[in-house]
Scaffold this motif. Structure first.
Motif, PDB file in Angstrom:
ATOM      1  N   LYS A  62     -39.225 -28.750  26.959  1.00 52.76           N
ATOM      2  CA  LYS A  62     -40.208 -28.079  28.160  1.00 52.76           C
ATOM      3  C   LYS A  62     -39.590 -26.463  28.055  1.00 52.76           C
ATOM      4  O   LYS A  62     -40.515 -25.639  28.290  1.00 52.76           O
ATOM      5  N   LEU A  63     -38.402 -26.300  28.292  1.00 49.24           N
ATOM      6  CA  LEU A  63     -37.891 -24.922  28.308  1.00 49.24           C
ATOM      7  C   LEU A  63     -38.641 -23.939  27.164  1.00 49.24           C
ATOM      8  O   LEU A  63     -38.784 -23.007  27.709  1.00 49.24           O
ATOM      9  N   TYR A  64     -38.493 -24.569  25.674  1.00 53.50           N
ATOM     10  CA  TYR A  64     -38.986 -23.836  24.849  1.00 53.50           C
ATOM     11  C   TYR A  64     -40.752 -23.162  24.945  1.00 53.50           C
ATOM     12  O   TYR A  64     -40.850 -22.273  24.665  1.00 53.50           O
ATOM     13  N   SER A  65     -41.327 -24.117  25.661  1.00 49.11           N
ATOM     14  CA  SER A  65     -42.755 -23.991  26.013  1.00 49.11           C
ATOM     15  C   SER A  65     -42.857 -22.559  26.944  1.00 49.11           C
ATOM     16  O   SER A  65     -43.868 -22.140  27.121  1.00 49.11           O
ATOM     17  N   SER A  66     -41.923 -22.340  27.727  1.00 50.70           N
ATOM     18  CA  SER A  66     -41.839 -21.348  28.486  1.00 50.70           C
ATOM     19  C   SER A  66     -41.179 -19.997  27.943  1.00 50.70           C
ATOM     20  O   SER A  66     -41.784 -19.014  28.212  1.00 50.70           O
ATOM     21  N   ILE A  67     -40.225 -20.001  27.243  1.00 50.26           N
ATOM     22  CA  ILE A  67     -39.456 -18.793  26.714  1.00 50.26           C
ATOM     23  C   ILE A  67     -39.799 -18.569  25.305  1.00 50.26           C
ATOM     24  O   ILE A  67     -39.256 -17.730  24.877  1.00 50.26           O
ATOM     25  N   GLY A  68     -40.359 -19.376  24.741  1.00 48.21           N
ATOM     26  CA  GLY A  68     -40.557 -19.461  23.266  1.00 48.21           C
ATOM     27  C   GLY A  68     -39.584 -20.097  22.542  1.00 48.21           C
ATOM     28  O   GLY A  68     -38.571 -20.721  23.035  1.00 48.21           O
ATOM     29  N   LYS A  69     -39.716 -20.354  21.150  1.00 48.44           N
ATOM     30  CA  LYS A  69     -39.103 -21.133  20.310  1.00 48.44           C
ATOM     31  C   LYS A  69     -37.784 -20.078  19.674  1.00 48.44           C
ATOM     32  O   LYS A  69     -38.050 -19.102  19.516  1.00 48.44           O
ATOM     33  N   PRO A  70     -36.922 -20.969  19.023  1.00 38.84           N
ATOM     34  CA  PRO A  70     -35.880 -20.022  18.439  1.00 38.84           C
ATOM     35  C   PRO A  70     -36.232 -19.188  17.389  1.00 38.84           C
ATOM     36  O   PRO A  70     -36.008 -18.105  17.320  1.00 38.84           O
ATOM     37  N   SER A  71     -37.365 -19.685  16.756  1.00 41.39           N
ATOM     38  CA  SER A  71     -38.014 -18.937  15.694  1.00 41.39           C
ATOM     39  C   SER A  71     -38.872 -17.774  16.291  1.00 41.39           C
ATOM     40  O   SER A  71     -39.168 -16.881  15.206  1.00 41.39           O
ATOM     41  N   HIS A  72     -39.106 -17.498  17.285  1.00 38.34           N
ATOM     42  CA  HIS A  72     -39.560 -16.406  18.262  1.00 38.34           C
ATOM     43  C   HIS A  72     -38.862 -15.361  18.521  1.00 38.34           C
ATOM     44  O   HIS A  72     -39.168 -14.194  19.191  1.00 38.34           O
ATOM     45  N   VAL A  73     -37.431 -15.626  18.279  1.00 35.85           N
ATOM     46  CA  VAL A  73     -36.302 -14.401  18.691  1.00 35.85           C
ATOM     47  C   VAL A  73     -36.765 -12.949  18.262  1.00 35.85           C
ATOM     48  O   VAL A  73     -36.682 -12.112  19.234  1.00 35.85           O
ATOM     49  N   GLY A  74     -37.360 -12.890  17.048  1.00 36.24           N
ATOM     50  CA  GLY A  74     -37.817 -11.715  16.429  1.00 36.24           C
ATOM     51  C   GLY A  74     -38.877 -10.881  17.041  1.00 36.24           C
ATOM     52  O   GLY A  74     -39.251  -9.681  16.978  1.00 36.24           O
ATOM     53  N   LYS A  75     -39.717 -11.559  17.856  1.00 33.16           N
ATOM     54  CA  LYS A  75     -41.147 -11.113  18.370  1.00 33.16           C
ATOM     55  C   LYS A  75     -40.748 -10.041  19.433  1.00 33.16           C
ATOM     56  O   LYS A  75     -41.205  -8.916  19.232  1.00 33.16           O
ATOM     57  N   TRP A  76     -39.993 -10.073  20.189  1.00 31.58           N
ATOM     58  CA  TRP A  76     -39.580  -8.936  21.098  1.00 31.58           C
ATOM     59  C   TRP A  76     -38.858  -7.851  20.527  1.00 31.58           C
ATOM     60  O   TRP A  76     -38.970  -6.782  20.794  1.00 31.58           O
ATOM     61  N   GLN A  77     -38.104  -8.095  19.400  1.00 28.25           N
ATOM     62  CA  GLN A  77     -37.480  -7.069  18.513  1.00 28.25           C
ATOM     63  C   GLN A  77     -38.526  -6.230  18.014  1.00 28.25           C
ATOM     64  O   GLN A  77     -38.561  -5.010  17.903  1.00 28.25           O
TER      65      GLN A  77
END
Length: 137
Positions: free
Chosen positions: A1-16
């Motif tokens: 449920k958490l990842y649906s709100s903050i993004g998945k670990p694979s999304h780490v680079g998106k904000w970068q």
């Protein structure tokens, strides 16, 4: 449920990717950054930043932040960058459910130079959003 709100670990680079597009610190760059972050549309405003390895099985250690509130805090105190992140330890509970432990950097914020209380207000907003995210999990 958490990842649906903050993004998945694979999304780490998106904000970068978004932050790398900033070439100056003027108002236009800030507005562009805000628009790009809002496009990512995180439910509670937080984004997954880092997922360091956890020594515990069935446990994730997650560093997250809310970039829009971070901008507010940094506007009032450039040293506030040390306190805009939150760390969560998320563990699956036997029989179902989730246990969440949180360290909110904003709770350690030094407000000595905050004459108007703006930094404190931003930190309170950040903490409120973090509590709402934890309750939602």
């Amino acid at each position: 449920k958490l990842y649906s709100s903050i993004g998945k670990p694979s999304h780490v680079g998106k904000w970068q990717e978004v932050s790398k597009s900033i070439i100056s610190y003027d108002d236009d760059s800030r507005e562009s950054f805000i628009k790009e972050i809002e496009k990512l549309g995180r439910r509670h405003g937080f984004m997954i930043l880092i997922v360091p390895p956890s020594p515990l099985s069935l446990t994730d250690r997650i560093i997250l932040g809310n970039p829009l509130i971070a901008i507010m805090m940094l506007k009032h105190d450039s040293n506030a960058g040390l306190f805009v992140l939150a760390e969560e330890l998320v563990r699956e509970v036997e029989g179902g459910g989730t246990s969440v432990g949180v360290i909110a950097g904003s709770s350690k914020l030094d407000e000595d130079g905050d004459e108007k209380g703006e930094l404190k207000k931003a930190a309170e907003i950040l903490n409120g959003k973090l509590k709402a995210l934890c309750r939602w999990i």
